[in-house]
Design a protein around this motif. Structure first.
Motif, mmCIF file in Angstrom:
data_model
loop_
_atom_site.group_PDB
_atom_site.id
_atom_site.type_symbol
_atom_site.label_atom_id
_atom_site.label_comp_id
_atom_site.label_asym_id
_atom_site.label_seq_id
_atom_site.Cartn_x
_atom_site.Cartn_y
_atom_site.Cartn_z
ATOM 1 N N LYS A 34 -4.383 3.487 -1.958
ATOM 2 C CA LYS A 34 -3.941 3.932 -0.643
ATOM 3 C C LYS A 34 -4.762 3.254 0.447
ATOM 4 C CE LYS A 34 -1.992 8.274 -2.086
ATOM 5 N NZ LYS A 34 -1.812 9.673 -1.790
ATOM 6 N N MET A 35 -5.897 2.710 0.061
ATOM 7 C CA MET A 35 -6.730 1.974 1.005
ATOM 8 C C MET A 35 -6.162 0.577 1.215
ATOM 9 S SD MET A 35 -10.530 2.776 -0.318
ATOM 10 C CE MET A 35 -11.142 4.420 -0.530
ATOM 11 N N THR A 36 -6.414 0.018 2.366
ATOM 12 C CA THR A 36 -6.031 -1.366 2.622
ATOM 13 C C THR A 36 -7.116 -2.262 2.032
ATOM 14 O OG1 THR A 36 -4.915 -0.734 4.656
ATOM 15 C CG2 THR A 36 -5.491 -3.059 4.405
ATOM 16 N N LEU A 37 -6.709 -3.212 1.197
ATOM 17 C CA LEU A 37 -7.655 -4.133 0.571
ATOM 18 C C LEU A 37 -7.521 -5.524 1.186
ATOM 19 C CD1 LEU A 37 -7.065 -3.243 -3.193
ATOM 20 C CD2 LEU A 37 -8.854 -2.366 -1.690
ATOM 21 N N PRO A 38 -8.620 -6.265 1.269
ATOM 22 C CA PRO A 38 -8.495 -7.669 1.668
ATOM 23 C C PRO A 38 -7.585 -8.382 0.663
ATOM 24 C CG PRO A 38 -10.808 -7.007 1.565
ATOM 25 C CD PRO A 38 -9.999 -5.892 0.974
ATOM 26 N N HIS A 39 -6.808 -9.304 1.136
ATOM 27 C CA HIS A 39 -5.809 -9.955 0.277
ATOM 28 C C HIS A 39 -6.438 -10.689 -0.894
ATOM 29 C CE1 HIS A 39 -2.558 -8.636 2.745
ATOM 30 N NE2 HIS A 39 -3.304 -8.929 3.780
ATOM 31 N N GLU A 87 0.810 -1.226 0.000
ATOM 32 C CA GLU A 87 0.000 0.000 0.000
ATOM 33 C C GLU A 87 0.843 1.275 0.000
ATOM 34 O OE1 GLU A 87 -0.817 0.053 4.835
ATOM 35 O OE2 GLU A 87 -2.450 -0.335 3.452
ATOM 36 N N ARG A 88 2.122 1.159 0.357
ATOM 37 C CA ARG A 88 3.012 2.332 0.344
ATOM 38 C C ARG A 88 3.751 2.488 -0.973
ATOM 39 N NH1 ARG A 88 5.762 0.215 5.651
ATOM 40 N NH2 ARG A 88 4.987 -1.650 4.633
ATOM 41 N N GLY A 89 3.455 1.618 -1.937
ATOM 42 C CA GLY A 89 4.152 1.655 -3.216
ATOM 43 C C GLY A 89 3.614 2.722 -4.155
ATOM 44 N N ARG A 90 4.158 2.708 -5.339
ATOM 45 C CA ARG A 90 3.796 3.675 -6.384
ATOM 46 C C ARG A 90 2.471 3.269 -7.028
ATOM 47 N NH1 ARG A 90 6.771 3.765 -12.037
ATOM 48 N NH2 ARG A 90 5.453 5.252 -13.090
ATOM 49 N N GLN A 91 1.578 4.216 -7.151
ATOM 50 C CA GLN A 91 0.318 3.967 -7.842
ATOM 51 C C GLN A 91 0.484 4.306 -9.315
ATOM 52 O OE1 GLN A 91 -3.082 5.694 -5.932
ATOM 53 N NE2 GLN A 91 -2.485 4.920 -3.938
ATOM 54 N N MET A 92 -0.170 3.516 -10.161
ATOM 55 C CA MET A 92 -0.082 3.706 -11.606
ATOM 56 C C MET A 92 -1.462 3.599 -12.226
ATOM 57 S SD MET A 92 2.981 1.051 -12.543
ATOM 58 C CE MET A 92 4.324 1.926 -13.266
ATOM 59 N N THR A 93 -1.607 4.198 -13.391
ATOM 60 C CA THR A 93 -2.801 3.945 -14.184
ATOM 61 C C THR A 93 -2.625 2.586 -14.862
ATOM 62 O OG1 THR A 93 -1.906 4.923 -16.206
ATOM 63 C CG2 THR A 93 -3.055 6.421 -14.651
ATOM 64 N N SER A 94 -3.696 2.075 -15.430
ATOM 65 C CA SER A 94 -3.597 0.809 -16.162
ATOM 66 C C SER A 94 -2.644 0.944 -17.348
ATOM 67 C CB SER A 94 -4.976 0.352 -16.631
ATOM 68 O OG SER A 94 -5.804 0.071 -15.530
ATOM 69 N N GLY A 95 -2.673 2.096 -18.004
ATOM 70 C CA GLY A 95 -1.767 2.330 -19.131
ATOM 71 C C GLY A 95 -0.316 2.366 -18.705
ATOM 72 N N GLU A 96 -0.038 3.001 -17.587
ATOM 73 C CA GLU A 96 1.341 3.047 -17.072
ATOM 74 C C GLU A 96 1.813 1.651 -16.680
ATOM 75 O OE1 GLU A 96 1.354 7.546 -15.145
ATOM 76 O OE2 GLU A 96 0.633 5.864 -13.947
ATOM 77 N N PHE A 97 0.919 0.871 -16.090
ATOM 78 C CA PHE A 97 1.272 -0.501 -15.728
ATOM 79 C C PHE A 97 1.559 -1.316 -16.991
ATOM 80 C CE2 PHE A 97 -0.070 -4.872 -14.356
ATOM 81 C CZ PHE A 97 1.036 -5.127 -13.569
ATOM 82 N N ALA A 98 0.770 -1.111 -18.035
ATOM 83 C CA ALA A 98 1.010 -1.806 -19.306
ATOM 84 C C ALA A 98 2.379 -1.425 -19.875
ATOM 85 C CB ALA A 98 -0.095 -1.478 -20.306
ATOM 86 N N ASP A 99 2.737 -0.153 -19.798
ATOM 87 C CA ASP A 99 4.056 0.288 -20.270
ATOM 88 C C ASP A 99 5.178 -0.389 -19.479
ATOM 89 O OD1 ASP A 99 2.921 1.951 -22.173
ATOM 90 O OD2 ASP A 99 3.104 3.759 -20.929
ATOM 91 N N LEU A 100 5.018 -0.462 -18.163
ATOM 92 C CA LEU A 100 6.013 -1.135 -17.324
ATOM 93 C C LEU A 100 6.135 -2.605 -17.720
ATOM 94 C CD1 LEU A 100 7.974 -1.122 -14.874
ATOM 95 C CD2 LEU A 100 5.975 -1.639 -13.436
#
Length: 155
Positions: free
Chosen positions: A125-130, A75-88
């Motif tokens: 940024k929210m905590t999600l159930p695993h 949850e403390r990591g970098r947030q990305m859009t779906s497009g940015e994740f696709a680029d990565l």
């Protein structure tokens, strides 16, 4: 590139497992995917939260080879859009090494896993159930491949 998903513990909710499996089946069209389930540690008098994360982290870090790419979902990591994740993901496909993605247990990932990860990403940024985090990750992987191929799923 082969994709490895490391989950601490089993998926608890059958309906989530069904959704996860649906996207895993779809992902096989784009890349081989393997799920590795790490046995969770139990907290007790001899195992506090930090020790649990440390032991689970050791199990996680035992799996990838040094040359592989490791993404830690935190949850403390970098947030990305779906497009940015696709680029990565596209950049990672250029290497011949495997891609590993680690999702911690209820206590999260150890500091050592985060230090050794090539990328630390966050779904929210929210905590999600695993179980929900697992489903979102496999769906976003599928979405990333459809974006890269110009397929209409992302629209």
């Amino acid at each position: 590139m082969k994709i490895h998903l490391i989950f601490v513990g089993k998926t608890v909710f059958p309906e989530m497992e069904d959704g996860i499996q649906r996207y895993l089946d779809r992902l096989q069209h784009y890349a081989p995917v393997q799920v590795h389930v790490v046995k969770p540690e139990k907290m007790g008098k001899k195992m506090d939260a930090d020790r649990v994360k440390e032991k689970e982290g050791q199990k996680i870090l035992h799996l990838p080879r040094p040359q592989d790419t490791l993404i830690a979902w935190d949850e403390r990591g970098r947030q990305m859009t779906s497009g940015e994740f696709a680029d990565l993901l596209s950049r990672m496909q250029l290497s011949s090494w495997d891609l590993w993605m680690a999702v911690g247990g209820p206590l999260g990932l150890s500091d050592e896993v985060r230090r050794k990860a090539n990328h630390i990403l966050s779904l929210s940024k929210m905590t999600l159930p695993h179980d929900l985090a697992r489903l979102v990750i496999v769906e976003q992987l599928y979405r990333a491949f459809t974006i890269l191929r110009g397929e209409p799923y992302h629209k």
